[in-house]
Design a protein around this motif. Sequence first.
Motif, PDB file in Angstrom:
ATOM      1  N   GLY A   7       0.854  -1.347  -0.083  1.00 37.05           N
ATOM      2  CA  GLY A   7      -0.063  -0.009  -0.021  1.00 37.05           C
ATOM      3  C   GLY A   7       1.088   1.339  -0.102  1.00 37.05           C
ATOM      4  N   GLY A   9      -0.251   4.250   0.246  1.00 38.37           N
ATOM      5  CA  GLY A   9      -0.907   5.653   0.893  1.00 38.37           C
ATOM      6  C   GLY A   9      -0.062   6.427   1.896  1.00 38.37           C
ATOM      7  N   LEU A  10      -0.434   7.151   2.698  1.00 37.93           N
ATOM      8  CA  LEU A  10       0.333   7.885   3.489  1.00 37.93           C
ATOM      9  C   LEU A  10       1.170   7.097   4.494  1.00 37.93           C
ATOM     10  N   GLY A  11       0.488   6.036   5.389  1.00 40.49           N
ATOM     11  CA  GLY A  11       1.397   5.422   6.422  1.00 40.49           C
ATOM     12  C   GLY A  11       2.055   4.414   5.451  1.00 40.49           C
ATOM     13  N   GLU A  30       1.863  -1.558  -4.843  1.00 38.27           N
ATOM     14  CA  GLU A  30       0.682  -0.790  -4.612  1.00 38.27           C
ATOM     15  C   GLU A  30      -0.307  -1.296  -5.745  1.00 38.27           C
ATOM     16  N   ARG A  31      -1.441  -1.202  -5.542  1.00 35.06           N
ATOM     17  CA  ARG A  31      -2.434  -2.010  -6.154  1.00 35.06           C
ATOM     18  C   ARG A  31      -2.588  -1.038  -7.469  1.00 35.06           C
ATOM     19  N   GLY A  41      -8.240  12.347  -3.606  1.00 35.23           N
ATOM     20  CA  GLY A  41      -9.012  12.757  -2.340  1.00 35.23           C
ATOM     21  C   GLY A  41      -9.200  14.184  -2.187  1.00 35.23           C
ATOM     22  N   GLY A  42      -9.719  14.592  -0.960  1.00 36.15           N
ATOM     23  CA  GLY A  42      -9.718  16.065  -0.735  1.00 36.15           C
ATOM     24  C   GLY A  42      -8.609  16.450   0.432  1.00 36.15           C
ATOM     25  N   LEU A  44      -6.705  17.288   4.113  1.00 32.64           N
ATOM     26  CA  LEU A  44      -6.461  16.502   5.345  1.00 32.64           C
ATOM     27  C   LEU A  44      -5.814  17.546   6.143  1.00 32.64           C
ATOM     28  N   ARG A 101      -4.523  15.989   0.060  1.00 32.97           N
ATOM     29  CA  ARG A 101      -3.908  14.616   0.180  1.00 32.97           C
ATOM     30  C   ARG A 101      -3.053  14.433  -1.029  1.00 32.97           C
ATOM     31  N   HIS A 121       0.443  -3.765  -8.539  1.00 32.28           N
ATOM     32  CA  HIS A 121       0.550  -4.998  -7.586  1.00 32.28           C
ATOM     33  C   HIS A 121      -0.454  -5.029  -6.667  1.00 32.28           C
ATOM     34  N   PHE A 123      -2.033  -7.057  -3.829  1.00 25.77           N
ATOM     35  CA  PHE A 123      -1.800  -8.103  -2.826  1.00 25.77           C
ATOM     36  C   PHE A 123      -3.154  -8.899  -2.629  1.00 25.77           C
ATOM     37  N   ASP A 148      -2.563  -1.157   3.842  1.00 29.92           N
ATOM     38  CA  ASP A 148      -3.557  -1.177   2.709  1.00 29.92           C
ATOM     39  C   ASP A 148      -4.744  -0.775   2.890  1.00 29.92           C
ATOM     40  N   GLY A 290      -1.673   2.461   9.907  1.00 27.95           N
ATOM     41  CA  GLY A 290      -2.632   3.385   9.355  1.00 27.95           C
ATOM     42  C   GLY A 290      -4.140   2.647   9.555  1.00 27.95           C
ATOM     43  N   ASP A 291      -4.854   2.840   8.460  1.00 23.16           N
ATOM     44  CA  ASP A 291      -6.345   2.651   8.759  1.00 23.16           C
ATOM     45  C   ASP A 291      -6.435   1.008   8.520  1.00 23.16           C
TER      46      ASP A 291
HETATM   47  C1  LIG Z   1      -7.835   7.610  -3.334  1.00 23.45           C
HETATM   48  C2  LIG Z   1      -8.011   8.160  -1.726  1.00 23.45           C
HETATM   49  C3  LIG Z   1      -8.348   9.299  -1.411  1.00 23.45           C
HETATM   50  C4  LIG Z   1      -8.843   9.856  -0.058  1.00 23.45           C
HETATM   51  N1  LIG Z   1      -9.279  10.786   0.306  1.00 23.45           N
HETATM   52  C5  LIG Z   1      -9.602  11.138   1.564  1.00 23.45           C
HETATM   53  C6  LIG Z   1     -10.234  12.267   1.904  1.00 23.45           C
HETATM   54  O1  LIG Z   1     -10.509  13.258   1.096  1.00 23.45           O
HETATM   55  N2  LIG Z   1     -10.081  12.784   2.999  1.00 23.45           N
HETATM   56  C7  LIG Z   1      -9.809  11.845   4.180  1.00 23.45           C
HETATM   57  O2  LIG Z   1      -9.814  12.253   5.495  1.00 23.45           O
HETATM   58  N3  LIG Z   1      -9.185  10.805   3.943  1.00 23.45           N
HETATM   59  C8  LIG Z   1      -9.010  10.498   2.577  1.00 23.45           C
HETATM   60  N4  LIG Z   1      -8.594   9.204   2.208  1.00 23.45           N
HETATM   61  C9  LIG Z   1      -8.052   8.247   3.527  1.00 23.45           C
HETATM   62  C10 LIG Z   1      -6.827   8.774   4.117  1.00 23.45           C
HETATM   63  O3  LIG Z   1      -5.874   9.057   3.353  1.00 23.45           O
HETATM   64  C11 LIG Z   1      -6.550   7.565   5.218  1.00 23.45           C
HETATM   65  O4  LIG Z   1      -7.530   7.401   5.976  1.00 23.45           O
HETATM   66  C12 LIG Z   1      -5.315   7.846   5.845  1.00 23.45           C
HETATM   67  O5  LIG Z   1      -4.295   8.585   5.133  1.00 23.45           O
HETATM   68  C13 LIG Z   1      -4.560   6.573   6.476  1.00 23.45           C
HETATM   69  O6  LIG Z   1      -3.672   6.222   5.446  1.00 23.45           O
HETATM   70  P1  LIG Z   1      -3.371   4.925   5.107  1.00 23.45           P
HETATM   71  O7  LIG Z   1      -1.935   4.878   4.542  1.00 23.45           O
HETATM   72  O8  LIG Z   1      -3.500   3.791   6.191  1.00 23.45           O
HETATM   73  O9  LIG Z   1      -4.233   4.367   3.869  1.00 23.45           O
HETATM   74  P2  LIG Z   1      -4.600   4.965   2.468  1.00 23.45           P
HETATM   75  O10 LIG Z   1      -4.012   6.590   2.574  1.00 23.45           O
HETATM   76  O11 LIG Z   1      -5.935   4.745   2.295  1.00 23.45           O
HETATM   77  O12 LIG Z   1      -3.737   4.113   1.327  1.00 23.45           O
HETATM   78  C14 LIG Z   1      -3.875   2.733   1.139  1.00 23.45           C
HETATM   79  C15 LIG Z   1      -3.128   2.421   0.054  1.00 23.45           C
HETATM   80  O13 LIG Z   1      -3.186   0.570   0.046  1.00 23.45           O
HETATM   81  C16 LIG Z   1      -3.565   0.446  -1.471  1.00 23.45           C
HETATM   82  N5  LIG Z   1      -4.166  -0.551  -1.489  1.00 23.45           N
HETATM   83  C17 LIG Z   1      -5.182  -1.030  -0.961  1.00 23.45           C
HETATM   84  N6  LIG Z   1      -5.402  -2.368  -1.040  1.00 23.45           N
HETATM   85  C18 LIG Z   1      -4.195  -2.977  -1.858  1.00 23.45           C
HETATM   86  C19 LIG Z   1      -3.980  -3.993  -2.013  1.00 23.45           C
HETATM   87  N7  LIG Z   1      -4.646  -5.162  -2.070  1.00 23.45           N
HETATM   88  N8  LIG Z   1      -2.722  -4.347  -2.767  1.00 23.45           N
HETATM   89  C20 LIG Z   1      -1.836  -3.266  -2.851  1.00 23.45           C
HETATM   90  N9  LIG Z   1      -2.341  -2.123  -2.644  1.00 23.45           N
HETATM   91  C21 LIG Z   1      -3.384  -1.875  -2.015  1.00 23.45           C
HETATM   92  C22 LIG Z   1      -4.638   1.753  -1.876  1.00 23.45           C
HETATM   93  O14 LIG Z   1      -4.718   1.807  -3.269  1.00 23.45           O
HETATM   94  C23 LIG Z   1      -3.898   2.847  -1.213  1.00 23.45           C
HETATM   95  O15 LIG Z   1      -2.880   3.419  -2.052  1.00 23.45           O
HETATM   96  C24 LIG Z   1      -8.224   8.836   0.878  1.00 23.45           C
HETATM   97  C25 LIG Z   1      -7.553   7.668   0.689  1.00 23.45           C
HETATM   98  C26 LIG Z   1      -7.354   7.212  -0.468  1.00 23.45           C
HETATM   99  C27 LIG Z   1      -6.636   5.717  -0.934  1.00 23.45           C
END
Ligand SMILES: Cc1cc2nc3c(=O)[nH]c(=O)nc-3n(C[C@H](O)[C@H](O)[C@H](O)COP(=O)(O)OP(=O)(O)OC[C@H]3O[C@@H](n4cnc5c(N)ncnc54)[C@H](O)[C@@H]3O)c2cc1C
Length: 369
Positions: A7, A9-11, A30-31, A41-42, A44, A101, A121, A123, A148, A290-291
């Motif tokens: 993944g 994303g931010l984490g 990353e998928r 997204g919007g 943060l 974001r 990729h 997962f 992820d 992260g999430d």
């Molecule tokens: C496109 C998008 C837009 C967002 N917009 C907002 C917003 O406007 N406001 C807000 O408060 N929060 C938004 N969020 C959520 C916010 O970014 C997260 O709550 C927070 O940043 C936690 O980050 P994270 O790294 O745990 O997860 P995320 O930032 O959600 O990143 C997870 C990443 O894992 C990838 N992934 C998922 N499943 C798989 C898999 N099976 N294999 C490989 N990769 C995978 C996803 O494509 C993504 O890039 C958004 C998330 C995404 C993905």
Amino acid sequence: MTIAIVGAGLGGLTLARMLHLNGIDAVVYEREPSRDARGQGGMLDIHSGQRALREAGLIDRFLAIARGEGQDMRLLRPDGTLLLQEDTPDDAPLERPEVDRADLRALLLDSLPEDAVRWGHAFTSAEDGRLHFADGRSAPYDLLVGADGANSRVRALLTDARPAHVGQNVVEVGIPDIDRTHPDLAAMVGRGNFWVLGDGTSLAAQRNGDGRVRIGVSFYNTGEDWFATSGIPFDDPAAARARLIELLPGWDPRITALIAACDDTVVPRAITTLPPGLTWPPTPGVTLVGDAAHLMPPVGEGANMALLDGAVLGLALAAHPDDFAAAVAEYEREMFERTGAAARMSADMQELLMSPDAANRLLAFFQPG
Ligand SMILES: Cc1cc2nc3c(=O)[nH]c(=O)nc-3n(C[C@H](O)[C@H](O)[C@H](O)COP(=O)(O)OP(=O)(O)OC[C@H]3O[C@@H](n4cnc5c(N)ncnc54)[C@H](O)[C@@H]3O)c2cc1C
């Protein structure tokens, strides 16, 4: 010893950056097919997460893209009564600035070597030290970090917990280039957050860096089947906007004019969360950031916790580069405590927003005493 992060994303990207800074090899899978494959997204609200960006050596670049005026807030009742207006002075410290974001993710991606992220990729599973992807490819790992997001697939390796619906359904809409297309509405919304709180409904409008105003119309104490029974025709944007306005009877027409001015992107989003304070037993070779680890209601903590998770795990791995189990144990101890507290605080705020007379309770929250 191979560290695989699932993944980008931010984490996941914060962790990758911390490892890169400390000379530890890691691969991010990353998928999405590329970094620009979909909208990101919007806005943060970044507060405690600034500590992570400082650890990652990125705080100056962050402050250059952060929007201080995004902290402005207007709180109204549906009849148009203005309950609270806070305008951020130009010289105010950037304690809780808003950041796009997409800009924050780009900042993290740009801080990594070109080949750090393997795009395309998705997962699916992990066994016997190998990750498996949807297209049949596989890759080795010694430590697997699930970054992820909300619907994590890595999570199932650690716990049976699944996100559950919290009784809030949001319809997301938006007005592009509002200053040019609707200057009157732009003036009403202001530079930051414009929040209208009714009994059982709310409208949150937020100005993005690109001039778009993103709007979320929330329906509280509604069930998982609400979108199907709401009468909102998501495949007919004009009719969907009209139905949304119908679902807000008695609202000031100046406020519902925001919905009428939206473009044709109408997206349903059900709000789900993991149980606050979720933990799992120590499991060799796997952890979450992260999430994936602690999905919370969207009240401003999730992105900050994801950034901090990446930094804390990165520091623990840098301190114990030859002992992943010790590093993960140190990280999980801190993460469970920190994010458990944030999840409980977020659940309290969610409860407030869903309660009768939410506007007065929120006002009391912002203006205690
Ligand atoms: C496109 C998008 C837009 C967002 N917009 C907002 C917003 O406007 N406001 C807000 O408060 N929060 C938004 N969020 C959520 C916010 O970014 C997260 O709550 C927070 O940043 C936690 O980050 P994270 O790294 O745990 O997860 P995320 O930032 O959600 O990143 C997870 C990443 O894992 C990838 N992934 C998922 N499943 C798989 C898999 N099976 N294999 C490989 N990769 C995978 C996803 O494509 C993504 O890039 C958004 C998330 C995404 C993905």
